[in-house]
Design an enzyme around this catalytic site. Structure first.
Site, short mmCIF file in Angstrom:
data_model
loop_
_atom_site.label_atom_id
_atom_site.label_comp_id
_atom_site.label_asym_id
_atom_site.label_seq_id
_atom_site.Cartn_x
_atom_site.Cartn_y
_atom_site.Cartn_z
CG HIS A 291 -8.15 0.01 -3.05
ND1 HIS A 291 -7.44 -1.22 -2.74
CD2 HIS A 291 -8.96 0.27 -1.78
CE1 HIS A 291 -7.60 -1.59 -1.47
NE2 HIS A 291 -8.53 -0.68 -0.96
CB CYS B 75 -14.43 1.07 -0.54
SG CYS B 75 -13.59 2.52 -0.02
NE ARG C 255 -3.92 0.48 1.86
CZ ARG C 255 -5.01 0.30 2.20
NH1 ARG C 255 -5.46 1.10 3.46
NH2 ARG C 255 -6.14 -0.24 1.73
CG ASP D 15 -13.88 6.07 -1.12
OD1 ASP D 15 -13.71 5.73 0.20
OD2 ASP D 15 -12.63 5.96 -1.67
NE ARG E 278 -10.60 -5.37 0.05
CZ ARG E 278 -9.78 -4.48 0.59
NH1 ARG E 278 -10.42 -3.44 0.78
NH2 ARG E 278 -8.38 -4.53 0.45
CD GLN F 250 -13.20 -1.92 -1.45
OE1 GLN F 250 -12.22 -2.10 -0.45
NE2 GLN F 250 -14.24 -2.40 -1.25
N1 CP Z 1 -11.27 -0.56 2.05
C1 CP Z 1 -10.12 -0.60 2.48
O1 CP Z 1 -9.13 -1.02 1.78
O2 CP Z 1 -9.98 -0.59 3.99
P1 CP Z 1 -8.52 -0.37 4.76
O3 CP Z 1 -7.93 1.12 4.37
O4 CP Z 1 -9.05 -0.36 6.40
O5 CP Z 1 -7.58 -1.37 4.27
N1 NVA Z 2 -9.96 6.66 -1.05
C1 NVA Z 2 -9.67 6.07 0.10
C2 NVA Z 2 -10.00 4.66 0.31
C3 NVA Z 2 -9.51 4.04 1.56
C4 NVA Z 2 -9.67 2.34 1.40
C5 NVA Z 2 -8.19 6.41 0.36
O1 NVA Z 2 -7.43 6.39 -0.46
O2 NVA Z 2 -8.09 6.84 1.51
#
Ligand code: CP
Ligand code: NVA
Length: 316
Positions: free
Chosen positions: A135, A270, A108, A230, A298, A138
């Site tokens: 993502h 999400c 990430r 989101d 997930r 997701q």
């Molecule tokens: N939706 C998602 O990726 O959640 P987290 O940021 O908690 O991993």
């Molecule tokens: N758009 C959000 C998604 C988190 C899972 C972010 O990047 O923070």
């Protein structure tokens, strides 16, 4: 020819064919069913997954860790502060070294280029666990969750309201591959990346899908089958939070919006949610919400992904 995803990286849904995505969805269905009936295949016994997180995570981190455990393998978590990356070791060298120890990597990252670099220099599968661009884990889960509920993609009319961010980029790529209609409504200045929209619309033409971008929130559209939202402020954008709350206030998913939609419209997010901003507590906790199933999935989609990318040759 049979789909074989062994040793592939999973960086974007757009890198996968419609057939490959459907293969992952079917593998998810089988694994989820096996899991629910107490049959737990240890398809990754003895395998290790490295997990690099530059940003916070609840779902992604926990579901990948548990997935590896349930498949008989182990997961190793590294925050941005744990590795020598923090002291200037390059991503390329980190990828080369970790490839000698573990069988797969998830990361990430802030900059999407970091995940591309990891994938370029690693000799093992690399999975994008969220970047500023997209993502895909997701997105895959969203497709699975919708298919699980509706058993088809054909007649879908998904409405996404909010900011044109990483999550909607993967939703665009995903719907473009499997079919259905996705309408993305954002305020002017918050549209999804135009390159993503172009790629998605080109792909959609091949797969009987439609991707539409608009600025009007379509409050009165009774044809919508799923409403997706989101957070308005993604990780890394915290300095813009106040302005974003102002600019996006008309795009909130609230009871008024749900009342004007089909009675069986599904509400998706999400997560994490900022209750009172992009969605109200009443809607996320209401009867149309499927966000907890979506979050659970997930685990199942990522198990399928891990097995398919890291499997031994004889695993279907
Ligand atoms: N939706 C998602 O990726 O959640 P987290 O940021 O908690 O991993
Ligand atoms: N758009 C959000 C998604 C988190 C899972 C972010 O990047 O923070």
């Amino acid at each position: 020819m049979a789909v074989n995803l062994k040793a592939r990286c999973f960086l974007s849904l757009n890198d996968f064919s419609s057939e490959e995505i459907r293969h992952l969805l079917e593998a998810t269905r089988v694994l989820k069913q096996q899991f629910k009936t107490g049959n737990k295949p240890l398809a990754l016994k003895g395998k290790s997954l490295g997990m690099i997180f530059q940003k916070a995570s609840t779902r992604t981190r926990v579901s990948f860790e548990v997935a590896m455990y349930q498949l008989g393998g182990q997961a190793l978590y590294f925050s941005a502060n744990d590795l020598q990356l923090k002291r200037g070791e390059t991503i390329a060298d980190t990828a080369r070294v970790l490839s000698r120890y573990v069988d797969g990597l998830i990361a990430r990252v802030y900059a999407h280029n970091d995940i591309l670099d990891l994938a370029q220099y690693a000799t093992i599968p690399v999975i994008n666990a969220l970047s500023d661009y997209n993502h895909p884990c997701q997105g895959l889960t969203d497709l699975f969750t919708i298919y699980e509920k509706k058993k088809t993609f054909k007649d879908l009319k998904i409405a996404y309201l909010g900011d044109g961010n990483n999550v909607v980029h993967s939703l665009i790529f995903g719907v473009a591959k499997v079919g259905g209609t996705l309408r993305v409504a954002t305020p002017a200045g918050y549209e999804p990346n135009p390159d993503v929209v172009k790629l998605g619309q080109d792909e959609a033409k091949k797969n009987d899908a439609r991707i539409e971008i608009m600025t009007d929130p379509f409050f009165n559209d009774t044809a919508t089958t799923e409403i997706y939202t989101d957070v308005w402020t993604s990780m890394g954008q915290e300095a813009e939070q106040k302005k974003r709350v102002r600019d996006l206030k008309d795009y909130q998913v609230n009871q008024e919006l749900v009342k004007n939609a089909k009675p069986d419209v599904l509400i998706m997010h999400c997560l994490p949610a900022h209750r009172g901003e992009e969605i109200t507590g009443e809607v996320i906790d209401g009867p149309n919400s499927i966000v907890w199933d979506q979050a659970e999935n997930r685990l199942h989609t990522q198990k399928a992904l891990l097995v398919q990318l890291m499997k031994e040759k004889n695993v279907e």
